[in-house]
Write a protein that holds these residues in place. Structure first.
Motif, PDB file in Angstrom:
ATOM      1  N   MET A   1      -9.739  -0.139 -35.147  1.00 61.36           N
ATOM      2  CA  MET A   1      -9.277  -0.092 -36.585  1.00 61.36           C
ATOM      3  C   MET A   1      -8.266  -1.235 -36.645  1.00 61.36           C
ATOM      4  SD  MET A   1      -7.510   2.899 -38.674  1.00 61.36           S
ATOM      5  CE  MET A   1      -8.960   3.790 -39.463  1.00 61.36           C
ATOM      6  N   ARG A   2      -8.532  -2.044 -37.901  1.00 63.89           N
ATOM      7  CA  ARG A   2      -7.363  -2.912 -38.363  1.00 63.89           C
ATOM      8  C   ARG A   2      -6.669  -2.602 -39.360  1.00 63.89           C
ATOM      9  NH1 ARG A   2      -9.472  -6.241 -34.457  1.00 63.89           N
ATOM     10  NH2 ARG A   2      -7.868  -7.972 -34.936  1.00 63.89           N
ATOM     11  N   LEU A   3      -5.695  -3.584 -39.750  1.00 64.68           N
ATOM     12  CA  LEU A   3      -4.680  -3.180 -40.859  1.00 64.68           C
ATOM     13  C   LEU A   3      -5.675  -2.897 -42.120  1.00 64.68           C
ATOM     14  CD1 LEU A   3      -1.672  -5.658 -40.836  1.00 64.68           C
ATOM     15  CD2 LEU A   3      -1.763  -3.098 -40.183  1.00 64.68           C
ATOM     16  N   ALA A   4      -6.588  -3.812 -42.152  1.00 63.03           N
ATOM     17  CA  ALA A   4      -7.419  -3.756 -43.507  1.00 63.03           C
ATOM     18  C   ALA A   4      -8.093  -2.565 -43.686  1.00 63.03           C
ATOM     19  CB  ALA A   4      -8.376  -5.011 -43.381  1.00 63.03           C
ATOM     20  N   ASP A   5      -8.446  -1.642 -42.478  1.00 61.90           N
ATOM     21  CA  ASP A   5      -8.955  -0.536 -42.554  1.00 61.90           C
ATOM     22  C   ASP A   5      -8.246   0.648 -43.043  1.00 61.90           C
ATOM     23  OD1 ASP A   5     -11.332  -1.952 -41.332  1.00 61.90           O
ATOM     24  OD2 ASP A   5     -10.501  -2.013 -39.497  1.00 61.90           O
ATOM     25  N   LEU A   6      -6.990   0.609 -42.971  1.00 60.68           N
ATOM     26  CA  LEU A   6      -6.001   1.443 -43.318  1.00 60.68           C
ATOM     27  C   LEU A   6      -6.078   1.849 -44.791  1.00 60.68           C
ATOM     28  CD1 LEU A   6      -2.756   0.701 -41.105  1.00 60.68           C
ATOM     29  CD2 LEU A   6      -4.321   2.629 -40.809  1.00 60.68           C
ATOM     30  N   GLU A   7      -6.017   3.140 -45.054  1.00 60.11           N
ATOM     31  CA  GLU A   7      -5.689   3.527 -46.554  1.00 60.11           C
ATOM     32  C   GLU A   7      -4.080   3.259 -46.564  1.00 60.11           C
ATOM     33  OE1 GLU A   7      -7.205   7.227 -48.373  1.00 60.11           O
ATOM     34  OE2 GLU A   7      -8.841   7.230 -46.757  1.00 60.11           O
ATOM     35  N   THR A   8      -3.721   2.703 -47.973  1.00 61.75           N
ATOM     36  CA  THR A   8      -2.223   2.443 -47.991  1.00 61.75           C
ATOM     37  C   THR A   8      -1.752   3.595 -48.849  1.00 61.75           C
ATOM     38  OG1 THR A   8      -2.880   0.810 -49.435  1.00 61.75           O
ATOM     39  CG2 THR A   8      -2.289   0.058 -47.758  1.00 61.75           C
ATOM     40  N   PRO A   9      -0.454   3.757 -48.942  1.00 58.39           N
ATOM     41  CA  PRO A   9       0.533   3.063 -48.015  1.00 58.39           C
ATOM     42  C   PRO A   9       0.466   3.700 -46.496  1.00 58.39           C
ATOM     43  CG  PRO A   9       1.794   4.960 -49.426  1.00 58.39           C
ATOM     44  CD  PRO A   9       0.087   4.873 -49.829  1.00 58.39           C
ATOM     45  N   ALA A  10       0.965   2.932 -45.599  1.00 57.23           N
ATOM     46  CA  ALA A  10       1.113   3.452 -44.147  1.00 57.23           C
ATOM     47  C   ALA A  10       2.258   2.716 -43.568  1.00 57.23           C
ATOM     48  CB  ALA A  10      -0.258   3.078 -43.587  1.00 57.23           C
ATOM     49  N   LEU A  11       2.725   3.659 -42.508  1.00 56.19           N
ATOM     50  CA  LEU A  11       3.948   3.070 -41.767  1.00 56.19           C
ATOM     51  C   LEU A  11       3.354   2.309 -40.579  1.00 56.19           C
ATOM     52  CD1 LEU A  11       7.027   2.961 -41.504  1.00 56.19           C
ATOM     53  CD2 LEU A  11       6.745   5.228 -40.169  1.00 56.19           C
ATOM     54  N   LEU A  12       4.118   1.001 -40.602  1.00 57.99           N
ATOM     55  CA  LEU A  12       3.508   0.604 -39.353  1.00 57.99           C
ATOM     56  C   LEU A  12       4.625   0.263 -38.275  1.00 57.99           C
ATOM     57  CD1 LEU A  12       1.660  -2.607 -41.276  1.00 57.99           C
ATOM     58  CD2 LEU A  12       0.834  -0.407 -40.371  1.00 57.99           C
ATOM     59  N   LEU A  13       4.279  -0.091 -36.826  1.00 54.17           N
ATOM     60  CA  LEU A  13       5.399  -0.241 -36.279  1.00 54.17           C
ATOM     61  C   LEU A  13       5.027  -1.352 -35.120  1.00 54.17           C
ATOM     62  CD1 LEU A  13       7.837   0.422 -34.504  1.00 54.17           C
ATOM     63  CD2 LEU A  13       6.942   2.289 -33.306  1.00 54.17           C
ATOM     64  N   ASP A  14       5.730  -2.378 -35.257  1.00 51.44           N
ATOM     65  CA  ASP A  14       5.392  -3.665 -34.276  1.00 51.44           C
ATOM     66  C   ASP A  14       6.131  -3.321 -32.821  1.00 51.44           C
ATOM     67  OD1 ASP A  14       5.959  -6.064 -33.135  1.00 51.44           O
ATOM     68  OD2 ASP A  14       5.417  -6.959 -34.902  1.00 51.44           O
ATOM     69  N   ALA A  15       5.203  -2.927 -32.063  1.00 50.00           N
ATOM     70  CA  ALA A  15       5.817  -2.698 -30.699  1.00 50.00           C
ATOM     71  C   ALA A  15       6.293  -3.670 -30.092  1.00 50.00           C
ATOM     72  CB  ALA A  15       4.479  -2.008 -29.890  1.00 50.00           C
ATOM     73  N   PRO A  16       6.325  -5.029 -29.974  1.00 46.87           N
ATOM     74  CA  PRO A  16       6.923  -5.999 -29.171  1.00 46.87           C
ATOM     75  C   PRO A  16       8.057  -5.825 -29.902  1.00 46.87           C
ATOM     76  CG  PRO A  16       4.531  -6.603 -29.542  1.00 46.87           C
ATOM     77  CD  PRO A  16       4.723  -5.404 -30.426  1.00 46.87           C
ATOM     78  N   LYS A  17       8.257  -5.972 -31.248  1.00 42.83           N
ATOM     79  CA  LYS A  17       9.658  -6.020 -31.812  1.00 42.83           C
ATOM     80  C   LYS A  17      10.638  -4.811 -31.448  1.00 42.83           C
ATOM     81  CE  LYS A  17       8.733  -9.087 -35.558  1.00 42.83           C
ATOM     82  NZ  LYS A  17       8.665  -9.548 -36.972  1.00 42.83           N
ATOM     83  N   MET A  18       9.941  -3.504 -31.494  1.00 41.99           N
ATOM     84  CA  MET A  18      10.691  -2.549 -31.115  1.00 41.99           C
ATOM     85  C   MET A  18      10.993  -2.492 -29.632  1.00 41.99           C
ATOM     86  SD  MET A  18       9.226   1.493 -30.488  1.00 41.99           S
ATOM     87  CE  MET A  18       8.143   0.938 -29.161  1.00 41.99           C
ATOM     88  N   ARG A  19      10.158  -3.046 -28.796  1.00 40.15           N
ATOM     89  CA  ARG A  19      10.704  -3.293 -27.331  1.00 40.15           C
ATOM     90  C   ARG A  19      11.723  -4.181 -27.129  1.00 40.15           C
ATOM     91  NH1 ARG A  19       4.464  -2.104 -26.339  1.00 40.15           N
ATOM     92  NH2 ARG A  19       4.695   0.098 -26.223  1.00 40.15           N
ATOM     93  N   ALA A  20      11.929  -5.304 -27.835  1.00 38.58           N
ATOM     94  CA  ALA A  20      12.894  -6.163 -27.897  1.00 38.58           C
ATOM     95  C   ALA A  20      14.221  -5.539 -28.275  1.00 38.58           C
ATOM     96  CB  ALA A  20      12.525  -7.400 -28.919  1.00 38.58           C
ATOM     97  N   ASN A  21      14.172  -4.737 -29.238  1.00 40.35           N
ATOM     98  CA  ASN A  21      15.353  -4.018 -29.791  1.00 40.35           C
ATOM     99  C   ASN A  21      15.915  -3.206 -28.590  1.00 40.35           C
ATOM    100  OD1 ASN A  21      14.986  -5.510 -32.280  1.00 40.35           O
ATOM    101  ND2 ASN A  21      14.115  -3.673 -33.218  1.00 40.35           N
ATOM    102  N   ILE A  22      14.785  -2.457 -28.200  1.00 37.58           N
ATOM    103  CA  ILE A  22      15.462  -1.424 -26.954  1.00 37.58           C
ATOM    104  C   ILE A  22      15.984  -2.171 -25.830  1.00 37.58           C
ATOM    105  CG2 ILE A  22      14.539   0.143 -25.267  1.00 37.58           C
ATOM    106  CD1 ILE A  22      12.389   1.162 -27.478  1.00 37.58           C
ATOM    107  N   ALA A  23      15.452  -3.384 -25.621  1.00 37.59           N
ATOM    108  CA  ALA A  23      15.603  -4.067 -24.257  1.00 37.59           C
ATOM    109  C   ALA A  23      17.277  -4.751 -24.768  1.00 37.59           C
ATOM    110  CB  ALA A  23      14.937  -5.320 -24.015  1.00 37.59           C
ATOM    111  N   ARG A  24      17.413  -5.168 -25.863  1.00 40.27           N
ATOM    112  CA  ARG A  24      18.815  -5.724 -26.340  1.00 40.27           C
ATOM    113  C   ARG A  24      19.842  -4.415 -26.251  1.00 40.27           C
ATOM    114  NH1 ARG A  24      20.514  -7.211 -32.491  1.00 40.27           N
ATOM    115  NH2 ARG A  24      22.525  -7.650 -31.901  1.00 40.27           N
ATOM    116  N   MET A  25      19.554  -3.415 -26.773  1.00 45.17           N
ATOM    117  CA  MET A  25      20.772  -2.260 -26.538  1.00 45.17           C
ATOM    118  C   MET A  25      20.839  -1.938 -25.114  1.00 45.17           C
ATOM    119  SD  MET A  25      23.094  -0.393 -28.048  1.00 45.17           S
ATOM    120  CE  MET A  25      22.357  -0.373 -30.082  1.00 45.17           C
ATOM    121  N   ASN A  26      19.700  -1.923 -24.461  1.00 41.85           N
ATOM    122  CA  ASN A  26      19.850  -1.291 -23.093  1.00 41.85           C
ATOM    123  C   ASN A  26      20.677  -2.441 -22.311  1.00 41.85           C
ATOM    124  OD1 ASN A  26      18.342   0.802 -23.598  1.00 41.85           O
ATOM    125  ND2 ASN A  26      16.427  -0.104 -22.341  1.00 41.85           N
ATOM    126  N   ALA A  27      20.470  -3.715 -22.403  1.00 45.82           N
ATOM    127  CA  ALA A  27      21.299  -4.851 -21.874  1.00 45.82           C
ATOM    128  C   ALA A  27      22.781  -4.556 -22.245  1.00 45.82           C
ATOM    129  CB  ALA A  27      20.809  -6.259 -22.281  1.00 45.82           C
TER     130      ALA A  27
END
Lengths: 367, 367
Positions: A1-27
């Protein structure tokens, strides 16, 4: 499934950005040599919690007993319930403890301390308690230098509960306007908690836990000497308020709401989209981006929101070139305050660096 | 179970007040001889829907396909989905129709009409459609006198869908300041819809449905000649915005949030309660009651809200006599905008004239 297959509205989570934020706080926490006790009120998801607690002891913070229940069921045992305990929740809290949770409560009054101690004596439990300290006069808590009240609370707890220490939350940091001010707010948290702890220790009360935190203060603190743990939640996703405070860049924001263009108002130069306040929340943040900013379009904001309709317009009032946004165009709205926006949704559609939905993670709400 | 047994925060529903609100709207519609098609986006509850539709045909209005699904499962067949259709929802809409729903869509562009008609031709369905009319320039819709666009949409629908008529929502009525202005907004709705319908009829399109509505306009309309149905939702519970508009009395408000006093700030004269924006929503209504008004205390409002904390203070800044509100005191907060407040909860605790919880009715959210 891709973005274009979702019914909107839908909450998206960008996992690489989340992991970078977590790594920054952990550091940052490793640099200070302080333990992280992530606040899970922002995420309300076992999957996100696993990412936030990886590499730490598994200690977590919650804002409701529903969160305590859900994360206990997900395997977490050391849970701080960081809202002043109401008498009608004590039986539920005791029941969680009997099932094996180490549930720490917070309070800031003799009356609440007496209620907790009475329950402890009646049930043969000694619930761990932190006294809430008002380090910046923004909400709840005992003034750091109110030694009389601090010791009266500690005395009221003595038979029937276990005073573990003090906690504070520098919510006033959300009004800071520079890195200097954020650092000053961090020091207010630390010094307020330390002042109260010293008073309690001087009165003969062991006070092993010094718990502080907010995302802005945690990332801008210069000295956390004496602090034993930091509680933070928003950092995992970040949002437009954090970006406006200089805590992150807009591009660091990991959560967004996918919406469709469902109409045009050519006379007024507006787009109508299917994300209203139900999908975005009514949180206006610092009142500079309406109900949210369109990702990748710095001048497009949600200027108005009804329940299931948003109106997107140029922030300077210039009419939009609507031909660039035909009916069905997908846009992503960045949240003013991600705790509020995420709370409107029951799942995360997780993106892992492409527009494919890598996973769907449930999230819960309620009490 | 009684109020004092609930864990706070909790959403309360005063059933006698709800029934009086329903009876008042029903009487207004009977007086006009117009059918009621209740909007269920406020209630999102099968139990409340049954109260709202009693005595009518069972026609309902929804704002999401999730609501359409839920109310279809509860036995409703004639469902108007009153948000402009997005292309990514068409397959889901068609699927509901194949399962037996009469699902009417709305749209205001040739592009959306072409998408609906293309689906109809591809699937062998003729989905019923209303053209949305912008009777007060507040949001979406075709201008009532834009005959060229109206007929272009009707023509685009001709092969593959069934044009049933027009609909409009006088959302601008929320800015009215007198009964005269509310009546004028009602006439804007009626005349806008009628102008558009007459243009379509003159071009040879049958236009049997003239659908209008908002709670303020429905209750203050003087003449609904030509209108075939009225859509309203907020009337079932009412709220502080409706009371400020003069649409109801504060005492008519049927929904409230039960909260506990969890702390005092004696220096500032504040109460801290366990209803924050998660329980109340971030909706500030007309910005006159903070995040809500304490029932029975005209001067006490929620001046500030964090996720699970509210701060209650006197609206004039006078320090409260905190001894009147000991820790554990239960207060009821009346909502600014009940659609937003109720959306934060997953159940109604139904009171039937006493402080006993007569029933618990589930409510749903999401898309």
């Amino acid at each position: 499934m891709r973005l274009a297959d979702l019914e909107t509205p839908a909450l998206l989570l960008d996992a690489p950005k989340m992991r970078a934020n977590i790594a920054r706080m952990n550091a940052a926490m490793k640099r200070h040599g302080v333990a992280l006790r992530p606040h899970l009120k922002t995420a309300k998801s076992a999957e996100v919690a696993r990412e936030m607690t990886a590499g730490w002891s598994g200690a977590v913070t919650v804002s409701t007993l529903k969160e305590a229940e859900q994360f206990f069921a997900a395997g977490y045992r050391d849970i701080l319930y960081a809202v002043g305990i109401a008498p009608n929740k004590l039986a539920h809290a005791a029941e969680l403890v009997r099932r094996g949770a180490t549930l720490t409560l917070i309070l800031d009054s003799v009356a609440a301390a007496e209620a907790v101690a009475a329950l402890g004596r009646a049930e043969g439990l000694r619930l761990p308690v932190l006294i809430e300290i008002d380090s910046d006069r923004h909400r709840a808590g005992v003034a750091p230098n109110d030694t009389a009240l601090l010791t009266a609370i500690a005395d009221a707890l003595a038979e029937g509960a276990e005073l573990r220490g003090v906690m504070t939350h520098g919510g006033g940091s959300y009004g800071a306007t520079s890195a200097e001010e954020l650092a000053a707010h961090a020091e207010l948290e630390r010094s307020g908690a330390m002042t109260a702890a010293e008073a309690l220790r001087a009165a003969g009360h062991a006070c092993p836990v010094i718990s502080v935190g907010s995302t802005p203060t945690a990332l801008f603190a210069r000295d956390l000497t004496g602090v034993t743990e930091v509680r933070v939640g928003v950092y995992v996703f970040m949002d437009l308020v954090m970006a406006a405070l200089g805590v992150c860049a807009v591009d660091d924001i990991a959560a967004s709401v996918l919406t469709s263009v469902i109409g045009h108002q050519p006379e007024r130069g507006w787009l109508i989209v299917d994300a209203g306040w139900m999908a975005l929340s009514r949180d206006r943040g610092l009142d500079t981006n309406g109900y949210g900013l369109v990702a990748g379009h710095d001048d497009l904001i949600v200027v108005s929101a009804n329940q299931e309709h948003g109106i997107i317009a140029d922030r300077h009032g210039r009419p939009l070139d609507l031909a660039r946004f035909p009916i069905g165009t997908l846009l992503r709205i960045l949240p003013n305050h991600v705790c509020a926006t995420a709370a409107q949704h029951d799942r995360y559609h997780v993106l892992d660096g492409s527009d494919a939905i890598a996973q769907v993670w449930p999230r819960f709400g309620g009490w």
